[in-house]
Design a protein around this motif. Sequence first.
Motif, PDB file in Angstrom:
ATOM      1  N   UNK A   1      10.475  -0.224   2.400  1.00  0.00           N
ATOM      2  CA  UNK A   1      10.300   1.217   2.211  1.00  0.00           C
ATOM      3  C   UNK A   1       9.102   1.754   2.976  1.00  0.00           C
ATOM      4  N   UNK A   2       8.739   1.087   4.069  1.00  0.00           N
ATOM      5  CA  UNK A   2       7.586   1.531   4.849  1.00  0.00           C
ATOM      6  C   UNK A   2       7.831   2.923   5.422  1.00  0.00           C
TER       7      UNK A   2
ATOM      8  N   UNK B   1       5.490   9.256  -4.937  1.00  0.00           N
ATOM      9  CA  UNK B   1       6.066   7.947  -4.626  1.00  0.00           C
ATOM     10  C   UNK B   1       6.171   7.050  -5.856  1.00  0.00           C
ATOM     11  N   UNK B   2       5.224   7.186  -6.799  1.00  0.00           N
ATOM     12  CA  UNK B   2       5.147   6.299  -7.965  1.00  0.00           C
ATOM     13  C   UNK B   2       5.609   7.076  -9.199  1.00  0.00           C
ATOM     14  N   UNK B   3       6.866   6.929  -9.580  1.00  0.00           N
ATOM     15  CA  UNK B   3       7.398   7.736 -10.670  1.00  0.00           C
ATOM     16  C   UNK B   3       6.821   7.329 -12.029  1.00  0.00           C
TER      17      UNK B   3
ATOM     18  N   UNK C   1      10.756   0.785  10.572  1.00  0.00           N
ATOM     19  CA  UNK C   1      11.020  -0.031   9.395  1.00  0.00           C
ATOM     20  C   UNK C   1      12.290   0.322   8.659  1.00  0.00           C
ATOM     21  N   UNK C   2      12.852   1.491   8.946  1.00  0.00           N
ATOM     22  CA  UNK C   2      14.115   1.877   8.329  1.00  0.00           C
ATOM     23  C   UNK C   2      13.944   2.551   6.985  1.00  0.00           C
ATOM     24  N   UNK C   3      14.937   3.338   6.602  1.00  0.00           N
ATOM     25  CA  UNK C   3      14.947   4.039   5.326  1.00  0.00           C
ATOM     26  C   UNK C   3      15.739   3.246   4.290  1.00  0.00           C
TER      27      UNK C   3
END
Length: 327
Positions: A263-264, A135-137, A46-48
């Motif tokens: 963002x997977x 992950x969740x700021x 999925x890519x960065x």
Amino acid sequence: MGHAAELCAPPARADGYARRRPELTTLHRTLSAHWPAFVEQAEEAGGLPSFVLREVQDYLRCGLPEHGCALLVCLDCGKSLLVAFSCKHRGFCPSCCGRRMSDASLHLTERVLPEVPLRHWVCSLPFQLRHLLGYDRELCAAVLNAFVKELSRSYRRRAKQVHGLSSIALAQTGAVTVVQRTDSALRLSVHFHTILIDGVYVCDAADGGAPRFLPLPEPSAAEAQELAERVAARIERVLRKHGRYVDEQEGGDAEQEAPPAEQVALHACYEASARGQQLLGASAGKPVLRLLGAAPPSAAGDERGVVGEARGVNVHASASVHGRDKK
């Protein structure tokens, strides 16, 4: 190896200055060798995100003159100095992060922290929250706020009891927190380091409303345990408010939203890091290889402070130091 050894010992100038050599560090050499292959594998998943690619790529150029530099020359004596440009990022560049750390430390000790006793508190969180908060700021900020509010409330209640205040509203506290994102094994493990004024300020009406500091003794084990229980309960309320259900059975996982399509791969990196597992390649899903050395000797009585634990939330109060002790 001979060439590397020569580079490890750059000639020092007469004034002792030697250019920083990031290309010789373990981190830089590891990323230089393996980053392209990792990016290629991540593309298949999925890519960065672009900000991750930019962070790493800029770090690999940081401090290398061939990627940009300034030549400083003294017009009087002719002395010159070549300074390579830095990436100035906040991610993981040791040089740029170290510079920010030093600036922040100086600012805190010189302009923020008062010259009164200070205590270091640490709050670590259940395993099932590490990936979620990493992950969740926004949720991370809400959980931090829950911890700091309960910590402040604990100090204000103790001040009322110890100093006979008529109301906890008269007592004011102050704290500075740093969010640390990894544990000693570099796994994703979000936890909080808080420097708290080890007491409270009250405004004395007889002295024109000037704040007066009232110190507090070290918290007891029972007080630390009560704090942990209140923090755990408040965090659970925060999670429910944000639509994040936490299974009360031990080992339950926090409910997670599906990551954005772009963002997977990053989401998978967070999860694998929290679990200490390989993400890609032939060893995907297996524990990360760790090289362990001999355990450092520990003398009896070295452990200091009090600890409270409730439903995976751990709070630890270490020894108090005085604000005049800058070191």
